[in-house]
Design an enzyme around this catalytic site. Structure first.
Site, mmCIF file in Angstrom:
data_model
loop_
_atom_site.group_PDB
_atom_site.id
_atom_site.type_symbol
_atom_site.label_atom_id
_atom_site.label_comp_id
_atom_site.label_asym_id
_atom_site.label_seq_id
_atom_site.Cartn_x
_atom_site.Cartn_y
_atom_site.Cartn_z
ATOM 1 N N LYS A 246 -13.785 -41.804 27.570
ATOM 2 C CA LYS A 246 -14.792 -40.852 28.039
ATOM 3 C C LYS A 246 -15.073 -39.793 26.958
ATOM 4 O O LYS A 246 -16.224 -39.462 26.679
ATOM 5 C CB LYS A 246 -14.239 -40.168 29.302
ATOM 6 C CG LYS A 246 -15.289 -39.664 30.245
ATOM 7 C CD LYS A 246 -14.623 -39.229 31.532
ATOM 8 C CE LYS A 246 -15.607 -38.676 32.505
ATOM 9 N NZ LYS A 246 -14.952 -38.075 33.668
ATOM 10 N N THR B 173 -12.642 -28.003 44.054
ATOM 11 C CA THR B 173 -12.512 -27.592 45.460
ATOM 12 C C THR B 173 -11.060 -27.781 45.877
ATOM 13 O O THR B 173 -10.545 -28.898 45.855
ATOM 14 C CB THR B 173 -13.450 -28.436 46.352
ATOM 15 O OG1 THR B 173 -14.786 -28.251 45.881
ATOM 16 C CG2 THR B 173 -13.364 -28.001 47.809
ATOM 17 N N LYS C 69 -16.263 -21.972 50.219
ATOM 18 C CA LYS C 69 -16.632 -23.327 49.771
ATOM 19 C C LYS C 69 -16.494 -24.341 50.916
ATOM 20 O O LYS C 69 -17.401 -25.132 51.189
ATOM 21 C CB LYS C 69 -15.752 -23.722 48.585
ATOM 22 C CG LYS C 69 -15.854 -25.162 48.149
ATOM 23 C CD LYS C 69 -17.200 -25.488 47.544
ATOM 24 C CE LYS C 69 -17.321 -26.976 47.301
ATOM 25 N NZ LYS C 69 -18.504 -27.342 46.566
ATOM 26 N N PHE D 185 -31.496 -29.724 55.052
ATOM 27 C CA PHE D 185 -30.413 -30.497 55.679
ATOM 28 C C PHE D 185 -30.686 -30.818 57.139
ATOM 29 O O PHE D 185 -29.796 -30.794 57.982
ATOM 30 C CB PHE D 185 -29.059 -29.786 55.478
ATOM 31 C CG PHE D 185 -28.474 -30.116 54.140
ATOM 32 C CD1 PHE D 185 -29.134 -29.727 52.981
ATOM 33 C CD2 PHE D 185 -27.317 -30.860 54.017
ATOM 34 C CE1 PHE D 185 -28.645 -30.073 51.724
ATOM 35 C CE2 PHE D 185 -26.813 -31.211 52.771
ATOM 36 C CZ PHE D 185 -27.493 -30.814 51.624
ATOM 37 N N GLY E 56 -30.287 -39.652 58.867
ATOM 38 C CA GLY E 56 -30.055 -40.756 57.935
ATOM 39 C C GLY E 56 -28.898 -41.610 58.402
ATOM 40 O O GLY E 56 -28.441 -41.493 59.553
ATOM 41 N N CYS F 253 -18.004 -35.342 48.117
ATOM 42 C CA CYS F 253 -17.627 -33.996 48.567
ATOM 43 C C CYS F 253 -17.478 -33.851 50.070
ATOM 44 O O CYS F 253 -16.393 -33.543 50.557
ATOM 45 C CB CYS F 253 -18.651 -32.994 48.052
ATOM 46 S SG CYS F 253 -18.873 -33.106 46.289
ATOM 47 N N LYS G 264 -14.603 -35.877 51.817
ATOM 48 C CA LYS G 264 -13.293 -35.442 51.320
ATOM 49 C C LYS G 264 -12.985 -34.011 51.788
ATOM 50 O O LYS G 264 -11.886 -33.724 52.264
ATOM 51 C CB LYS G 264 -13.301 -35.512 49.785
ATOM 52 C CG LYS G 264 -12.145 -34.851 49.100
ATOM 53 C CD LYS G 264 -12.247 -35.015 47.596
ATOM 54 C CE LYS G 264 -13.174 -34.029 46.929
ATOM 55 N NZ LYS G 264 -12.674 -32.668 46.724
ATOM 56 N N LYS H 36 -27.114 -41.056 48.084
ATOM 57 C CA LYS H 36 -28.382 -40.354 48.218
ATOM 58 C C LYS H 36 -29.196 -40.712 46.974
ATOM 59 O O LYS H 36 -28.664 -41.346 46.048
ATOM 60 C CB LYS H 36 -28.189 -38.838 48.335
ATOM 61 C CG LYS H 36 -27.577 -38.209 47.096
ATOM 62 C CD LYS H 36 -27.558 -36.696 47.223
ATOM 63 C CE LYS H 36 -27.030 -36.050 45.961
ATOM 64 N NZ LYS H 36 -27.031 -34.599 46.014
ATOM 65 N N ARG I 115 -19.752 -43.282 46.068
ATOM 66 C CA ARG I 115 -18.536 -42.876 46.760
ATOM 67 C C ARG I 115 -18.850 -42.474 48.207
ATOM 68 O O ARG I 115 -19.739 -41.672 48.459
ATOM 69 C CB ARG I 115 -17.848 -41.725 46.026
ATOM 70 C CG ARG I 115 -17.134 -42.210 44.762
ATOM 71 C CD ARG I 115 -16.552 -41.083 43.971
ATOM 72 N NE ARG I 115 -17.573 -40.319 43.294
ATOM 73 C CZ ARG I 115 -17.333 -39.207 42.583
ATOM 74 N NH1 ARG I 115 -16.096 -38.755 42.504
ATOM 75 N NH2 ARG I 115 -18.305 -38.573 41.973
#
Ligand code: UGA
Length: 471
Positions: free
Chosen positions: A59, A145, A231, A276, A280, A287, A290, A348, A355
């Protein structure tokens, strides 16, 4: 905004800020995933001198050449520009990068463990690597997070290991960027949350984010625990909003209402807003799933029942089956040997990330039912191959649709909206469409004689900002 001004006055920093050019910082970002790489590229484009570290040598090699290992619009150009201009570099030499840094940004992943809790192994490894380099004042800024209370735990760990004469600060600075629009979210933030317990740390963070004083982004200065909680609360609330609209979408289907107008009508209330509220196949990504699991786990440890979050999570778990049930209905209860074209694999649009994509649950179910799947996604087929190597991946939407008994749209790629449905009607085996993202014009489909179902009888394509469409 009130909090900002109050906090500034409280810490006597207003005078410092007015008219004084901010010193640029030497920043080391640990972790080059979405959050770390976007933060590194953006901080460097603000003028700071940034080194990004990762323990994956391949990477780092790619990044040094300005190649981004995942798809994020605009990121490659930003990285290349800042490398060329000498403000951004990539290294595996963590010791040197930490030694020379004034601010160390921890942006490593905190994946979900089997029991749902966030795995802090990588974060704590980084803390161990920082310890030998704490001879002079440094700010350790947590962007990953992390469970509520992590910053305080890290402070305790560091205190136990370094001499009491050495000063350092641990700052909680959660990131709110969305994949696909990550650079815009970073550069034009809704807010910047800074949790710390010293005036010195707040000042360093203000200098790091000095550019945003001109953009009037509200700064929220608070303690670490509150910043960490903001958060989780934000993600859990947004995820709950989606589960809420998904449930109402089902209600609309049964009772004959139109979710697109329902969402528009409720969103006009400023307290609710239009964001939002798109139904769907369920929320996915790296995120929300999890973070909701980690939050529920932590609440359980604290003997608190987060009933709303739990319900939103459960509703989301069931949402892919709602799509399957539509398919079963159209195909008379028998999916065996039926050709199913899946359009959209990413969780999306505008990302290659799969994921926790709802497509995974849906494909698994279809495979169990012995359906024959052909999949197409403009961006996420390589990433999905890691989950389903033996699936048939088509190079165009039309190739996937050829001889299909049913078409399911799972990602709101604009490309799907522009497909030629007249042509499609001629190449399918059965004209059946399930539009799980409400991207198609139902009038066109009806006129052409398709049997279709979307989410909540939406008459208005919902990938267009709904307010713009109606106004
Ligand atoms: C999410 C948050 O939006 C960011 O603010 C946060 O920083 C990030 O998580 C994180 O914690 O790192 P992201 O996972 O990139 O960002 O994706 P979103 O755009 O929030 O979408 C999440 C899921 O919700 C997707 O599957 C999306 O299709 C779905 N969604 C979103 C809906 O089904 N309906 C909507 O109206 C909006």
């Amino acid at each position: 905004m009130k909090i900002t001004i109050k906090a500034l006055v409280l810490f006597g920093l207003v005078a410092d800020l007015i008219g004084s050019p901010m010193p640029l910082k030497r920043v080391t970002v640990v972790g080059t995933g979405y959050v770390g790489l976007v933060a590194g590229a953006c901080f460097s484009s603000l003028g700071h001198c940034v080194q990004c570290i990762d323990n994956d040598s391949e990477k780092i090699d790619l990044l040094r050449r300005g190649v981004i290992p995942f798809f994020e619009a605009g990121l490659e150009g930003l990285v290349q520009k800042n490398i060329q201009e000498g403000r951004l570099s990539f290294t595996m030499d963590i010791d040197n990068a930490i030694e020379t840094a004034e601010v160390i940004v921890i942006a490593v992943s905190t994946p979900m463990s089997d029991d749902g809790q966030a795995d802090l192994t990588s974060v704590l490894d980084v803390v161990q690597r920082i310890l030998p380099h704490l001879h002079n004042y440094k700010v350790i800024c947590i962007k990953s997070t992390v469970p509520i209370g992590t910053a305080d735990m890290i402070k305790r760990i560091i205190r136990e290991h370094v001499d009491s004469s050495i000063s350092f600060d641990v700052v909680s600075n959660p990131e709110f960027l969305k994949e696909g629009v990550a650079i815009k979210d970073f550069m034009c933030p809704n807010r910047i949350v800074i949790g710390a317990d010293s005036e010195r740390a707040f000042k360093v963070m203000q200098e790091l984010y000095f550019h945003f004083y001109d953009t009037h982004a509200p700064f929220v200065y608070t303690d670490n625990t509150t910043a960490e909680t903001i958060k989780y609360a934000a993600n859990a609330f947004l995820a709950s909003k989606i589960s809420f609209v998904n449930e109402f979408s089902k209600l609309c289907e049964i009772l004959g209402a139109d979710i697109s107008v329902v969402a528009y009508g409720m969103g006009l209330d400023e307290r609710i807003g239009h964001h939002f509220l798109k139904p769907g196949p369920g929320f996915g990504g790296s995120c929300f799933p999890k973070d909701m699991q980690a939050l529920l786990w932590q609440a359980k440890q604290a003997h608190i029942e987060l009933q709303v979050v739990e319900a939103a999570w459960q509703a989301n778990q069931e949402q892919p089956m709602h799509i399957i049930s539509k398919l079963i209905h159209f195909l008379d209860n028998d999916l065996r040997n039926k050709n199913i074209a899946i359009l959209g694999l990413a969780f999306k649009a505008y990302t290659d990330d799969v994921r926790c994509s709802p497509a995974i649950a849906i494909i698994k179910h279809l495979k169990n039912e012995k359906a024959v799947i052909k999949a197409y996604d403009p961006c996420a087929m390589i990433t999905m191959k890691k989950n389903f190597p033996d699936l048939v991946y088509s190079s165009t939407a039309y190739e996937a649709i050829q001889d299909a008994d049913a078409i399911i749209i799972l990602t709101e790629w604009p490309e799907f909206e522009g497909l030629d449905f007249k042509k499609i009607k001629e190449i399918v085996r059965q004209p059946i469409i399930i539009d799980a993202r409400n991207v198609l014009n139902t009038d066109v489909l009806k006129k052409l004689g398709f049997r279709y179902s979307n989410m909540g009888n939406a008459h208005i394509p919902m990938n267009i900002e709904i307010a713009t469409y109606i106004d």
